[in-house]
Design a protein around this motif. Structure first.
Motif, mmCIF file in Angstrom:
data_model
loop_
_atom_site.group_PDB
_atom_site.id
_atom_site.type_symbol
_atom_site.label_atom_id
_atom_site.label_comp_id
_atom_site.label_asym_id
_atom_site.label_seq_id
_atom_site.Cartn_x
_atom_site.Cartn_y
_atom_site.Cartn_z
ATOM 1 N N PRO A 58 -20.614 -32.018 0.162
ATOM 2 C CA PRO A 58 -21.624 -31.017 0.503
ATOM 3 C C PRO A 58 -20.960 -29.835 1.204
ATOM 4 N N GLY A 59 -21.589 -28.695 1.129
ATOM 5 C CA GLY A 59 -21.069 -27.512 1.793
ATOM 6 C C GLY A 59 -21.310 -27.542 3.289
ATOM 7 N N ALA A 60 -20.629 -26.668 3.996
ATOM 8 C CA ALA A 60 -20.705 -26.609 5.457
ATOM 9 C C ALA A 60 -22.094 -26.241 5.966
ATOM 10 N N LEU A 61 -22.926 -25.647 5.117
ATOM 11 C CA LEU A 61 -24.252 -25.222 5.561
ATOM 12 C C LEU A 61 -25.325 -26.297 5.398
ATOM 13 N N LEU A 62 -24.980 -27.429 4.795
ATOM 14 C CA LEU A 62 -25.979 -28.476 4.572
ATOM 15 C C LEU A 62 -26.647 -28.959 5.864
ATOM 16 N N PRO A 63 -25.909 -29.145 6.976
ATOM 17 C CA PRO A 63 -26.598 -29.540 8.210
ATOM 18 C C PRO A 63 -27.650 -28.520 8.669
ATOM 19 N N LEU A 64 -27.408 -27.235 8.416
ATOM 20 C CA LEU A 64 -28.374 -26.206 8.783
ATOM 21 C C LEU A 64 -29.601 -26.258 7.879
ATOM 22 N N ILE A 65 -29.380 -26.606 6.609
ATOM 23 C CA ILE A 65 -30.506 -26.784 5.677
ATOM 24 C C ILE A 65 -31.317 -28.003 6.105
ATOM 25 N N ASN A 66 -30.626 -29.104 6.395
ATOM 26 C CA ASN A 66 -31.307 -30.334 6.799
ATOM 27 C C ASN A 66 -32.098 -30.153 8.090
ATOM 28 N N ALA A 67 -31.642 -29.259 8.956
ATOM 29 C CA ALA A 67 -32.344 -28.991 10.222
ATOM 30 C C ALA A 67 -33.492 -27.993 10.037
ATOM 31 N N GLY A 68 -33.629 -27.451 8.838
ATOM 32 C CA GLY A 68 -34.710 -26.500 8.571
ATOM 33 C C GLY A 68 -34.416 -25.079 9.018
ATOM 34 N N LEU A 69 -33.151 -24.796 9.344
ATOM 35 C CA LEU A 69 -32.781 -23.455 9.805
ATOM 36 C C LEU A 69 -32.384 -22.537 8.647
ATOM 37 N N LEU A 70 -31.952 -23.117 7.535
ATOM 38 C CA LEU A 70 -31.645 -22.382 6.303
ATOM 39 C C LEU A 70 -32.387 -23.061 5.171
ATOM 40 N N ALA A 71 -32.577 -22.320 4.099
ATOM 41 C CA ALA A 71 -33.195 -22.888 2.898
ATOM 42 C C ALA A 71 -32.390 -22.455 1.681
ATOM 43 N N PRO A 72 -32.345 -23.289 0.652
ATOM 44 C CA PRO A 72 -31.685 -22.870 -0.581
ATOM 45 C C PRO A 72 -32.294 -21.556 -1.076
ATOM 46 N N GLY A 73 -31.424 -20.651 -1.466
ATOM 47 C CA GLY A 73 -31.886 -19.341 -1.925
ATOM 48 C C GLY A 73 -31.876 -18.270 -0.849
ATOM 49 N N ASP A 74 -31.717 -18.678 0.420
ATOM 50 C CA ASP A 74 -31.634 -17.689 1.497
ATOM 51 C C ASP A 74 -30.400 -16.811 1.305
ATOM 52 N N VAL A 75 -30.517 -15.562 1.716
ATOM 53 C CA VAL A 75 -29.415 -14.615 1.620
ATOM 54 C C VAL A 75 -28.734 -14.485 2.977
#
Length: 144
Positions: A58-75
């Motif tokens: 997984p990429g380095a941003l996956l923990p931020l996605i899992n925490a709800g701070l980022l979403a797929p498709g965010d710029v």
């Protein structure tokens, strides 16, 4: 399986480096992906994934996605005011960063280095929806 040794010149080696995921891909992995699987560079994004893509981390941003701070498709955006340049990437579902040309990178710093042509801390990308830098969002996840 027999292992063969080949020699490549500096230009070919630089090409392989541009198309690899550091500390994950071997030169053989890059050549196999580019020559035998249609030349696609998008890990986890194909409708019919190959075994190698399934094994990608997984990429380095996956923990931020899992925490709800980022979403797929965010710029994510990085501005270089002195050069008058703005660089943008899109967050993938697996936490990678996808450039406009389709290349994907597992870490923000690698993606930003590709865009700027210099080594730079990619955690300074700004998450456009929230206006916060990635390192701020990362610290939020670390504190929780």
């Amino acid at each position: 399986m027999a292992i063969r040794t080949i020699e490549v010149d500096d230009e070919v080696f630089a090409f392989l480096q541009q198309h690899c995921e550091p500390l994950v891909d071997t030169p053989n992995d890059v050549l196999r992906r580019l020559l035998l699987s249609g030349g696609s560079e998008e890990p986890q994004e194909k409708t019919v994934p190959t075994r190698k893509r399934l094994l990608r981390r997984p990429g380095a941003l996956l923990p931020l996605i899992n925490a709800g701070l980022l979403a797929p498709g965010d710029v994510l955006r990085h501005k270089q005011p002195r050069r008058g340049m703005v660089h943008e990437v899109t967050v993938t579902p697996r936490g990678w960063l996808k450039l406009a040309d389709g290349r994907s990178f597992s870490t923000p710093s690698r993606a930003l280095a590709e865009q700027t042509g210099t080594t730079i801390n990619g955690w300074t990308y700004v998450h456009v929806p929230s206006g916060k830098q990635l390192y701020v969002l990362r610290h939020q996840v670390e504190r929780s």
